[in-house]
Write a protein that holds these residues in place. Structure first.
Motif, PDB file in Angstrom:
ATOM      1  N   SER A 181      61.187  32.442  24.512  1.00 25.76           N
ATOM      2  CA  SER A 181      59.782  32.054  24.578  1.00 25.76           C
ATOM      3  C   SER A 181      59.383  31.336  23.298  1.00 25.76           C
ATOM      4  CB  SER A 181      58.892  33.281  24.753  1.00 25.76           C
ATOM      5  OG  SER A 181      57.521  32.911  24.679  1.00 25.76           O
ATOM      6  N   THR A 235      63.155  37.360  28.764  1.00 20.77           N
ATOM      7  CA  THR A 235      62.508  36.088  29.067  1.00 20.77           C
ATOM      8  C   THR A 235      61.069  36.280  29.501  1.00 20.77           C
ATOM      9  OG1 THR A 235      62.686  34.039  30.373  1.00 20.77           O
ATOM     10  CG2 THR A 235      63.215  36.091  31.500  1.00 20.77           C
ATOM     11  N   TYR A 265      57.941  32.739  34.310  1.00 20.60           N
ATOM     12  CA  TYR A 265      57.211  31.521  34.670  1.00 20.60           C
ATOM     13  C   TYR A 265      57.427  31.298  36.160  1.00 20.60           C
ATOM     14  CZ  TYR A 265      57.218  30.284  29.629  1.00 20.60           C
ATOM     15  OH  TYR A 265      57.062  30.265  28.261  1.00 20.60           O
ATOM     16  N   TRP A 266      56.373  31.376  36.927  1.00 21.75           N
ATOM     17  CA  TRP A 266      56.460  31.138  38.365  1.00 21.75           C
ATOM     18  C   TRP A 266      57.504  32.051  39.016  1.00 21.75           C
ATOM     19  CZ3 TRP A 266      52.389  28.475  39.709  1.00 21.75           C
ATOM     20  CH2 TRP A 266      51.855  27.567  38.809  1.00 21.75           C
ATOM     21  N   SER A 297      62.142  31.682  32.066  1.00 18.12           N
ATOM     22  CA  SER A 297      61.665  30.443  31.461  1.00 18.12           C
ATOM     23  C   SER A 297      62.710  29.341  31.615  1.00 18.12           C
ATOM     24  CB  SER A 297      61.364  30.657  29.972  1.00 18.12           C
ATOM     25  OG  SER A 297      62.567  30.787  29.239  1.00 18.12           O
ATOM     26  N   GLU A 298      62.263  28.122  31.486  1.00 14.03           N
ATOM     27  CA  GLU A 298      63.180  26.993  31.615  1.00 14.03           C
ATOM     28  C   GLU A 298      64.313  27.077  30.602  1.00 14.03           C
ATOM     29  OE1 GLU A 298      59.938  26.899  31.900  1.00 14.03           O
ATOM     30  OE2 GLU A 298      59.480  25.746  33.698  1.00 14.03           O
ATOM     31  N   ALA A 301      55.936  39.343  31.868  1.00 11.09           N
ATOM     32  CA  ALA A 301      54.909  38.558  32.550  1.00 11.09           C
ATOM     33  C   ALA A 301      53.583  38.743  31.827  1.00 11.09           C
ATOM     34  CB  ALA A 301      54.790  38.987  34.007  1.00 11.09           C
ATOM     35  N   CYS A 358      62.140  37.603  38.907  1.00 14.19           N
ATOM     36  CA  CYS A 358      62.778  37.102  37.688  1.00 14.19           C
ATOM     37  C   CYS A 358      63.986  37.962  37.324  1.00 14.19           C
ATOM     38  CB  CYS A 358      61.745  37.078  36.566  1.00 14.19           C
ATOM     39  SG  CYS A 358      62.353  36.427  35.010  1.00 14.19           S
TER      40      CYS A 358
END
Length: 186
Positions: free
Chosen positions: A8, A85, A88-89, A93-94, A127, A137
């Protein structure tokens, strides 16, 4: 040595706090730990070389010059690791996905077992905003463990609403990891 991989860019956020809690648990139990913040490191997405695989499958390495080989070596030599992590959605994370995808491509097909083979992995999905999505996730990161032969141990979702009690659980996870209180592959 235990490795804690966080992903992050918010160095003061929930994910960073989870990494610190894992570190405190490991070191408090007498282990040595290192936090690798892949959001601050040079780490690129997969380029899907050649016919879709490139040398990652045939040689177990990537052509991209970034931190991945260093992480592979540290995982190969570590006693266990954390993957932490932000969500995200409902996904990692990416930056965590970059790492998971590229590591899996390089390590999953090694005949002798890859760098993560037999390693115990604690999984944390943080989250912060709505608090939605930790379960999905976690499932994605657990699939990664299965693909690379790692052993998923504890899996925990944390939200901004559950921060205080779950942070204590993450510290406890770190202590159990350092003490070897998980199943080990023979």
């Amino acid at each position: 040595m235990f490795i804690i991989i966080t992903a992050s860019p918010n160095t003061d956020g929930l994910t960073a706090a989870c990494g610190k809690a894992a570190f405190e648990g490991i070191t408090g139990a007498g282990g040595q730990a290192e936090i690798i913040d892949i959001s601050a490191a040079k780490l690129e997405p997969c380029r899907i070389c050649g016919d879709g695989w490139g040398v990652c499958r045939s040689e177990g390495k990537c052509i991209i010059d970034d931190i991945l080989p260093e992480i592979q070596a540290k995982i190969r030599n570590c006693e266990g690791l954390f993957l932490i992590t932000p969500v995200y959605w409902q996904q990692p994370s990416e930056r965590m996905k970059y790492f998971l995808d590229r590591f899996r491509r390089c390590e999953a097909f090694k005949q002798e077992g890859g760098a993560a083979y037999g390693k115990t992995v604690d999984i944390v999905a943080a989250a912060g905003g709505s608090g939605n999505g930790p379960a999905q996730c976690i499932a994605e990161m657990e699939f990664w463990c299965r693909h690379v032969g790692a052993i998923p141990a504890d899996r925990i979702g944390i939200t901004r609403f559950t921060r205080e009690p779950v942070m204590k659980a993450i510290t406890d996870m770190g202590a159990r990891l350092a003490k070897g209180e998980y199943f080990k592959r023979a």
